[in-house]
Design an enzyme around this catalytic site. Sequence first.
Site, mmCIF file in Angstrom:
data_model
loop_
_atom_site.group_PDB
_atom_site.id
_atom_site.type_symbol
_atom_site.label_atom_id
_atom_site.label_comp_id
_atom_site.label_asym_id
_atom_site.label_seq_id
_atom_site.Cartn_x
_atom_site.Cartn_y
_atom_site.Cartn_z
ATOM 1 C CG ASP A 1 -1.480 0.450 8.476
ATOM 2 O OD1 ASP A 1 -2.103 1.413 9.123
ATOM 3 O OD2 ASP A 1 -0.028 0.753 8.183
ATOM 4 C CE LYS B 1 0.888 1.284 4.582
ATOM 5 N NZ LYS B 1 1.342 2.446 4.986
#
Length: 291
Positions: free
Chosen positions: A142, A10
Site C-alpha cells: 500500500d 485511506k
Amino acid sequence: MKQVWASPAKLNVFLYITGQQPDGYHQLQTLFIFLNYGDEITIVPRQDEQILLMTPIPNVSHDQNLVVRAARLLQQQPGKKSQTGSLPRGAEISIKKYVPIGGGLGGGSSNAATVLLALNHLWGFNFSEDELAVLGLKLGADVPVFIYGNSAFAEGVGDRLQPVEWPLKWYLVLYSDVKISTKMIFSDPELKRNTPRRSLSTLLAAPYHNDCEPVVRKRFPKVDELLSWISQYAPARLTGTGACIFSEFNTESEARDILEKVPKGIYGFVASSTQISPLKKDFLDVRSQIS
C-alpha cells in the site's frame, strides 16, 4: 528545523481478490481514496546518522517499526545531491496517532510514505515519486499509493495504479477495540480468492463489495455486530482487512447525526474525501515555496 507532515488515512471503496501468486501474495482489484484525516508526523533532522523514533508503538520493536525501516531504507540509498550539497542523514521522528492501528485505514503504510517523502526533501535527496514508490513497495504493497497521493484504482498486489477521479463525499468511519492482522485474514482458508477480474468501468457500475468482509465478520463478532448495527441507518462496508467500517454520505451533517448515536465502546470520526491526499498537498506547498 522541525517540520510537521500529514500522514492521511485511506479507504478501500471496494476490494476484490482475483487470485494468489506462487509467492503467496494476493492479486487484487481495489479502489483507494484518501480522507482529510490522519496522523501527524514531526521530523527533526539530526547532525548524525541516527534514526530515533520518539513515539514508539507498544509491542513493536524500534527496528521493526515501519517508520524506522522506511528512514533506514532511504538512508542506505546513494542519493542525489541537491544544490545544497550533501546533508546530514539522521532524524528524530514523532507520530501523533489518530488513525487506529489494525483498522484497515493504511496507517502504517501512510506513515512510511510520509517519512520517505519528507526525508527525501529534508536530506537534500532528489528522488522522483516513481523512485520512492519502488522503495516503498519493499515496505508494503500500500505504500506506493500514499507516495503518489491520488485516488487510484489498483491491481496486481496493489502496486499497479491508475488515477481515478472521485467525487467529494463524506464518510463515517467506525471501529471498536478490535485490531485485525492483515496477514491473518489473507492466510485464512475461507477467504475468497477467485473473484473474476473486471474492467474499472464495470466495477464502478456494479454494487461495491469487500471480499475480506465475510471472513472478518465470522472471525470477529464485534465487527459483525457493528456492521449489523449501522445497517439500520446506512449501508456500510469494511475497509481493507478491517477492523474499521465506513458509510458514505452526501453531507457532513448526515454522517455526524449517526456518529452521535453509536453504542458505548464504539469510536469513530467523520471526514471528507479528497482527490489529492493531504500529504501531497503538503509537498505541493513546499514546491511552490521553493520555486
